[in-house]
Design a protein around this motif. Structure first.
Motif, PDB file in Angstrom:
ATOM      1  N   ALA A  98       0.538  -1.150   0.030  1.00  0.00           N
ATOM      2  CA  ALA A  98      -0.089  -0.031  -0.012  1.00  0.00           C
ATOM      3  C   ALA A  98       1.020   1.085   0.089  1.00  0.00           C
ATOM      4  O   ALA A  98       0.509   2.282  -0.655  1.00  0.00           O
ATOM      5  N   ILE A  99       2.014   1.043   0.653  1.00  0.00           N
ATOM      6  CA  ILE A  99       2.889   2.236   0.748  1.00  0.00           C
ATOM      7  C   ILE A  99       3.517   2.494  -0.461  1.00  0.00           C
ATOM      8  O   ILE A  99       3.426   3.797  -1.228  1.00  0.00           O
ATOM      9  N   VAL A 100       3.791   1.503  -1.293  1.00  0.00           N
ATOM     10  CA  VAL A 100       4.355   1.668  -2.513  1.00  0.00           C
ATOM     11  C   VAL A 100       3.448   2.423  -3.449  1.00  0.00           C
ATOM     12  O   VAL A 100       3.730   3.058  -4.450  1.00  0.00           O
ATOM     13  N   GLY A 101       1.999   1.907  -3.349  1.00  0.00           N
ATOM     14  CA  GLY A 101       1.019   2.394  -4.229  1.00  0.00           C
ATOM     15  C   GLY A 101       1.140   4.027  -3.954  1.00  0.00           C
ATOM     16  O   GLY A 101       0.811   4.801  -4.989  1.00  0.00           O
ATOM     17  N   ARG A 102       1.150   4.354  -2.839  1.00  0.00           N
ATOM     18  CA  ARG A 102       1.030   5.964  -2.347  1.00  0.00           C
ATOM     19  C   ARG A 102       2.277   6.489  -3.129  1.00  0.00           C
ATOM     20  O   ARG A 102       2.183   7.337  -3.583  1.00  0.00           O
ATOM     21  N   LEU A 103       3.587   5.875  -2.900  1.00  0.00           N
ATOM     22  CA  LEU A 103       4.572   6.493  -3.427  1.00  0.00           C
ATOM     23  C   LEU A 103       4.543   6.648  -4.836  1.00  0.00           C
ATOM     24  O   LEU A 103       5.023   7.689  -5.571  1.00  0.00           O
TER      25      LEU A 103
ATOM     26  N   SER B 111       3.907  10.106  -9.892  1.00  0.00           N
ATOM     27  CA  SER B 111       2.920  10.126 -11.015  1.00  0.00           C
ATOM     28  C   SER B 111       2.857  11.937 -11.079  1.00  0.00           C
ATOM     29  O   SER B 111       2.653  12.503 -12.116  1.00  0.00           O
ATOM     30  N   GLU B 112       2.051  12.279  -9.878  1.00  0.00           N
ATOM     31  CA  GLU B 112       1.584  13.525  -9.844  1.00  0.00           C
ATOM     32  C   GLU B 112       2.542  14.686 -10.020  1.00  0.00           C
ATOM     33  O   GLU B 112       2.504  15.653 -10.461  1.00  0.00           O
TER      34      GLU B 112
ATOM     35  N   LEU C 223       8.198  -5.106  -5.633  1.00  0.00           N
ATOM     36  CA  LEU C 223       7.113  -4.464  -5.325  1.00  0.00           C
ATOM     37  C   LEU C 223       6.978  -3.052  -5.870  1.00  0.00           C
ATOM     38  O   LEU C 223       5.889  -2.547  -6.563  1.00  0.00           O
ATOM     39  N   LEU C 224       8.077  -2.180  -5.779  1.00  0.00           N
ATOM     40  CA  LEU C 224       8.265  -0.844  -6.494  1.00  0.00           C
ATOM     41  C   LEU C 224       8.651  -1.002  -7.859  1.00  0.00           C
ATOM     42  O   LEU C 224       8.367  -0.213  -8.663  1.00  0.00           O
ATOM     43  N   SER C 225       9.600  -1.717  -8.077  1.00  0.00           N
ATOM     44  CA  SER C 225      10.383  -1.820  -9.521  1.00  0.00           C
ATOM     45  C   SER C 225       9.422  -2.184 -10.550  1.00  0.00           C
ATOM     46  O   SER C 225       9.432  -1.498 -11.597  1.00  0.00           O
TER      47      SER C 225
ATOM     48  N   SER D  94      10.266   6.098   0.832  1.00  0.00           N
ATOM     49  CA  SER D  94       9.130   5.907   1.944  1.00  0.00           C
ATOM     50  C   SER D  94       9.708   5.095   3.059  1.00  0.00           C
ATOM     51  O   SER D  94      10.861   4.412   2.656  1.00  0.00           O
ATOM     52  N   THR D  95       9.566   5.408   4.455  1.00  0.00           N
ATOM     53  CA  THR D  95      10.190   4.669   5.463  1.00  0.00           C
ATOM     54  C   THR D  95       9.328   4.678   6.576  1.00  0.00           C
ATOM     55  O   THR D  95       8.101   4.944   6.444  1.00  0.00           O
TER      56      THR D  95
END
Length: 457
Positions: free
Chosen positions: A238-243, A248-249, A268-270, A353-354
């Motif tokens: 979920a944190i990756v999605g927010r990042l 994007s924005e 997950l982020l890659s 993110s951390t």
């Protein structure tokens, strides 16, 4: 200045311990930290640093205690870029100061009245209790009083340059009878501070276990849990999605030509970055363990320690550096961020993110063990000048489990084990009994995270 290597396991990482005034290597000979050699320096009458002490190592963690904090600060430029963590313990950069160090009258009294009897009294005050003093006395330093008096006098007029690297963290013993705790807190107003119940003499084994990351154990745990990580890491996902949404924005993904991800793990982020980056972008992935989750042209992977590898990157060579749920495992995030600024091009973005202090607080409450992460403000303050904040989001995500045992199984599946290896079984048994439950008797686990984006001006 004298030195001794007190623990060696042929590691390429070194803990360099700057002892306090009046010390030699004897009180520290039993110290061990897996994954690190340990060396002690003492006797600050002469601050000539032997560069051969750190030459064989790729990484150096400096732990400075008492008046050793001053010596470490002065010598920091000579130790160089190998230093990741710089930990100050019960000391300041201003050794003789009524507001930020040892009060002048106390310093003068210690110096002028120094003899064998008063030295033993000093050691007793330093330890704070009869039992701690008895333990210290078993390996008491063996140095003549006239030498100690000369060493103490050498600190008169010594100052640490204003532009020297500051400690990553200051540990302040609130029962310190040598360096007044209030003076330490005032001296370290602008860096993260941890308050403890310690006297001036801390438990050095506990300090090293708590504040120096055992990277070998960490990489082994994450490597063993690669197959179970994605299924258990729902909060991290979920944190990756927010990042990704924040990236994007801000518009950086469409224009970034050279991208680095630090701590790619299972991807997950890659994967999400790869879908939004240009196929022509050079996308490099780093992780301390494992293999690349991606393949294809202009996609590359390096198994490395990012805190060290970042020093090898050329200046102004990247447009975007991303990292998800990784930098809390670094010995010095602040030093890493400084290097990120160097390697980013003007207009380049650092996206991280951390986790924040209070993360998985239920585990800390039941075990007494936690990863020493920062508050949100301390994370932001660790960023170097010349980086402008363009996004910040603090989040709290709570998972609910039927039992405390399920909580610890969940943590194990993600590779996160906050229990000390030496007593993990006993700590876990106590934790299962004392874990805080909600009103329905279930076991919550709360993640506290922060996402921030900075642009290099």
């Amino acid at each position: 200045m004298k030195s001794a290597l007190i623990s060696s396991n042929d590691s390429d990482r070194l803990i360099l311990l700057f002892a306090g005034w009046g010390m030699d290597s004897r009180p520290f000979v039993s110290l061990r930290r897996p994954g690190y050699d340990i060396a002690v320096v003492w006797d600050y009458r002469d601050l000539t640093f032997d560069a051969s002490l750190t030459a064989p190592y790729r990484e150096v963690c400096v732990v400075a205690w008492s008046l050793g904090v001053v010596a470490a600060g002065i010598l920091m430029p000579q130790i160089g870029s190998k230093v990741t963590r710089f930990l100050a313990v019960n000391g300041t950069f201003t050794p003789i100061d009524d507001e930020r160090g040892i009060p002048q009258a106390v310093f003068n009294g210690t110096h002028d009245g120094l003899d064998e009897r008063s030295l033993r009294k000093f050691y007793r005050r330093m330890a704070g209790s009869a039992s701690l003093f008895a333990a210290f006395a078993a390996t008491m330093p063996e140095r003549p009083v006239d030498e100690l008096k000369e060493e103490l006098r050498s600190f008169v007029g010594r100052t640490v340059p204003g532009d020297v690297r500051k400690p990553d963290l200051a540990v302040v013993g609130m029962n310190d009878a040598i360096f007044p705790p209030a003076n330490q807190l005032k001296a370290w107003e602008n860096i993260p501070v941890v308050r403890t119940d310690d006297t001036h003499l801390p438990d050095f084994s506990a300090l090293l276990d708590t504040y120096i990351i055992d990277k070998d154990v960490m990489s082994k745990r994450f490597g063993q849990r690669r197959s179970s990580y994605d299924g258990a890491a729902e909060v991290q996902s979920a944190i990756v999605g927010r990042l990704i949404q924040a990236l994007s924005e801000c518009g950086i993904l469409s224009r970034a030509a050279d991208v680095l991800e630090v701590g790619c793990g299972t991807g997950l982020l890659s994967w999400r970055l790869d879908r939004q980056l240009s196929p022509e972008a050079q996308f490099t992935l780093w992780d301390i363990v494992g293999e690349s989750p991606l393949s294809g042209p202009r996609r590359s992977f390096c198994c490395c320690d990012a805190e060290l590898a970042v020093h090898d990157l050329p200046a102004d060579s990247l447009d975007l550096i991303c990292s998800a749920s990784t930098v809390q495992w670094f010995n010095s995030p602040a030093a890493f961020f400084k290097e990120c600024k160097r390697v980013l091009r003007p207009g380049g973005v650092l996206a991280v993110s951390t986790f924040c202090r209070g993360n998985i607080a239920e585990v800390e409450q039941s075990t007494g063990v936690s990863l020493p992460v920062f508050t949100a403000d301390e994370w932001i303050a660790s960023l170097p000048a010349g980086m402008r904040e363009i996004f910040r989001l603090e989040c709290s995500d709570t998972l609910i489990f039927n039992t405390p045992a399920e909580v610890f199984r969940h943590l194990s599946r993600t590779g996160v084990n906050s229990l000390a290896a030496s007593d993990s079984g006993a700590v876990l048994r106590r934790a299962l009994k004392s874990y805080p439950l909600d009103c329905e008797g279930r076991a919550p686990l709360t993640y506290r995270s922060i996402i921030f984006l900075f642009v290099k001006e």
